[in-house]
Design a protein around this motif. Structure first.
Motif, PDB file in Angstrom:
ATOM      1  N   ALA A 181       0.860  -1.177   0.000  1.00  0.00           N
ATOM      2  CA  ALA A 181       0.000   0.000   0.000  1.00  0.00           C
ATOM      3  C   ALA A 181       0.904   1.237   0.000  1.00  0.00           C
ATOM      4  O   ALA A 181       2.019   1.194   0.534  1.00  0.00           O
ATOM      5  N   MET A 182       0.401   2.323  -0.587  1.00  0.00           N
ATOM      6  CA  MET A 182       1.260   3.503  -0.690  1.00  0.00           C
ATOM      7  C   MET A 182       0.466   4.717  -1.136  1.00  0.00           C
ATOM      8  O   MET A 182      -0.693   4.624  -1.485  1.00  0.00           O
ATOM      9  N   TYR A 183       1.151   5.852  -1.112  1.00  0.00           N
ATOM     10  CA  TYR A 183       0.680   7.038  -1.808  1.00  0.00           C
ATOM     11  C   TYR A 183       1.882   7.641  -2.526  1.00  0.00           C
ATOM     12  O   TYR A 183       3.028   7.369  -2.193  1.00  0.00           O
ATOM     13  N   GLN A 184       1.574   8.432  -3.520  1.00  0.00           N
ATOM     14  CA  GLN A 184       2.608   9.030  -4.357  1.00  0.00           C
ATOM     15  C   GLN A 184       2.687  10.523  -4.098  1.00  0.00           C
ATOM     16  O   GLN A 184       1.668  11.177  -3.858  1.00  0.00           O
ATOM     17  N   VAL A 185       3.889  11.045  -4.162  1.00  0.00           N
ATOM     18  CA  VAL A 185       4.112  12.480  -4.125  1.00  0.00           C
ATOM     19  C   VAL A 185       4.781  12.849  -5.444  1.00  0.00           C
ATOM     20  O   VAL A 185       5.824  12.292  -5.786  1.00  0.00           O
ATOM     21  N   SER A 186       4.157  13.743  -6.205  1.00  0.00           N
ATOM     22  CA  SER A 186       4.716  14.214  -7.475  1.00  0.00           C
ATOM     23  C   SER A 186       5.321  15.590  -7.227  1.00  0.00           C
ATOM     24  O   SER A 186       4.682  16.451  -6.609  1.00  0.00           O
ATOM     25  N   PHE A 187       6.543  15.787  -7.742  1.00  0.00           N
ATOM     26  CA  PHE A 187       7.180  17.082  -7.521  1.00  0.00           C
ATOM     27  C   PHE A 187       8.106  17.426  -8.674  1.00  0.00           C
ATOM     28  O   PHE A 187       8.580  16.559  -9.409  1.00  0.00           O
ATOM     29  N   ASP A 188       8.368  18.723  -8.823  1.00  0.00           N
ATOM     30  CA  ASP A 188       9.181  19.192  -9.930  1.00  0.00           C
ATOM     31  C   ASP A 188      10.670  19.070  -9.611  1.00  0.00           C
ATOM     32  O   ASP A 188      11.069  18.810  -8.470  1.00  0.00           O
ATOM     33  N   VAL A 189      11.469  19.257 -10.624  1.00  0.00           N
ATOM     34  CA  VAL A 189      12.916  19.068 -10.500  1.00  0.00           C
ATOM     35  C   VAL A 189      13.531  19.986  -9.435  1.00  0.00           C
ATOM     36  O   VAL A 189      14.314  19.512  -8.598  1.00  0.00           O
ATOM     37  N   PRO A 190      13.208  21.286  -9.390  1.00  0.00           N
ATOM     38  CA  PRO A 190      13.830  22.132  -8.364  1.00  0.00           C
ATOM     39  C   PRO A 190      13.498  21.716  -6.922  1.00  0.00           C
ATOM     40  O   PRO A 190      14.297  21.936  -6.008  1.00  0.00           O
ATOM     41  N   THR A 191      12.347  21.097  -6.712  1.00  0.00           N
ATOM     42  CA  THR A 191      11.934  20.693  -5.360  1.00  0.00           C
ATOM     43  C   THR A 191      12.772  19.533  -4.827  1.00  0.00           C
ATOM     44  O   THR A 191      12.902  19.359  -3.614  1.00  0.00           O
ATOM     45  N   PHE A 192      13.359  18.739  -5.725  1.00  0.00           N
ATOM     46  CA  PHE A 192      14.153  17.575  -5.325  1.00  0.00           C
ATOM     47  C   PHE A 192      15.196  17.943  -4.269  1.00  0.00           C
ATOM     48  O   PHE A 192      15.346  17.240  -3.262  1.00  0.00           O
ATOM     49  N   ALA A 193      15.925  19.022  -4.487  1.00  0.00           N
ATOM     50  CA  ALA A 193      17.062  19.383  -3.627  1.00  0.00           C
ATOM     51  C   ALA A 193      16.673  19.632  -2.170  1.00  0.00           C
ATOM     52  O   ALA A 193      17.486  19.406  -1.267  1.00  0.00           O
ATOM     53  N   LEU A 194      15.455  20.061  -1.920  1.00  0.00           N
ATOM     54  CA  LEU A 194      15.002  20.275  -0.543  1.00  0.00           C
ATOM     55  C   LEU A 194      14.181  19.100  -0.018  1.00  0.00           C
ATOM     56  O   LEU A 194      14.338  18.684   1.133  1.00  0.00           O
ATOM     57  N   PHE A 195      13.299  18.591  -0.866  1.00  0.00           N
ATOM     58  CA  PHE A 195      12.358  17.567  -0.414  1.00  0.00           C
ATOM     59  C   PHE A 195      13.027  16.228  -0.113  1.00  0.00           C
ATOM     60  O   PHE A 195      12.781  15.624   0.928  1.00  0.00           O
ATOM     61  N   VAL A 196      13.867  15.744  -1.011  1.00  0.00           N
ATOM     62  CA  VAL A 196      14.450  14.407  -0.814  1.00  0.00           C
ATOM     63  C   VAL A 196      15.356  14.354   0.420  1.00  0.00           C
ATOM     64  O   VAL A 196      15.231  13.424   1.219  1.00  0.00           O
ATOM     65  N   PRO A 197      16.254  15.318   0.653  1.00  0.00           N
ATOM     66  CA  PRO A 197      17.027  15.268   1.903  1.00  0.00           C
ATOM     67  C   PRO A 197      16.140  15.326   3.148  1.00  0.00           C
ATOM     68  O   PRO A 197      16.394  14.640   4.145  1.00  0.00           O
ATOM     69  N   TRP A 198      15.079  16.144   3.094  1.00  0.00           N
ATOM     70  CA  TRP A 198      14.150  16.210   4.224  1.00  0.00           C
ATOM     71  C   TRP A 198      13.501  14.843   4.442  1.00  0.00           C
ATOM     72  O   TRP A 198      13.390  14.368   5.570  1.00  0.00           O
ATOM     73  N   LEU A 199      13.098  14.200   3.353  1.00  0.00           N
ATOM     74  CA  LEU A 199      12.475  12.881   3.430  1.00  0.00           C
ATOM     75  C   LEU A 199      13.455  11.849   3.983  1.00  0.00           C
ATOM     76  O   LEU A 199      13.075  10.971   4.755  1.00  0.00           O
ATOM     77  N   MET A 200      14.720  11.950   3.609  1.00  0.00           N
ATOM     78  CA  MET A 200      15.742  11.047   4.143  1.00  0.00           C
ATOM     79  C   MET A 200      15.770  11.083   5.667  1.00  0.00           C
ATOM     80  O   MET A 200      15.909  10.052   6.319  1.00  0.00           O
TER      81      MET A 200
END
Length: 135
Positions: free
Chosen positions: A56-75
């Motif tokens: 089971a899951m949900y998806q988060v869609s995001f643009d390229v510039p958001t990667f630099a902040l969102f993925v480290p935060w998610l880590m």
């Protein structure tokens, strides 16, 4: 070996997986925290396996510039949940199976035949969040 330019990446998806009621509660809390902090598109919550996903899951869609902040935060804040982050380049199969990165447990991608070799690269979905806090 031919190198692929990063300009092929139209957007990203993060799949947040959960298993059982306890992890679901954690995932829903994480979903709220994401919405408070990031301009992203939160997809529907799927309480059963769907598509090529093993849980089971949900998806988060995001643009390229958001990667630099969102993925480290998610880590740092995924609360032990398994997360797949993958680019959208128009090559679904490779994007999910070879180009993604896993945070936490690595889950199998099932029903791989449903992932297309080549499609149109998916732009980030229009955000449905209105952040009120900084990451």
């Amino acid at each position: 070996m031919s190198l692929r330019p990063i300009a092929e990446i139209a957007s990203y998806h993060a799949h947040i997986y959960f298993d059982g009621p306890e992890q679901r509660a954690i995932a829903m809390d994480l979903r709220d925290r994401i919405a408070e902090r990031f301009t992203v598109a939160l997809g529907r919550v799927h309480d059963r396996r769907i598509g090529p996903h093993a849980r089971a899951m949900y998806q988060v869609s995001f643009d390229v510039p958001t990667f630099a902040l969102f993925v480290p935060w998610l880590m740092l804040n995924r609360q032990g949940l398994a997360v797949l982050v993958h680019p959208n380049t128009g090559r679904e199969r490779i994007d999910h199976l070879e180009q993604g990165l896993w945070l936490g447990e690595i889950l199998p991608i099932v029903n791989q035949d449903m992932l297309q070799e080549e499609t149109e690269a998916e732009e980030a979905r229009p955000p449905n969040t209105a952040p009120t806090l900084v990451p």
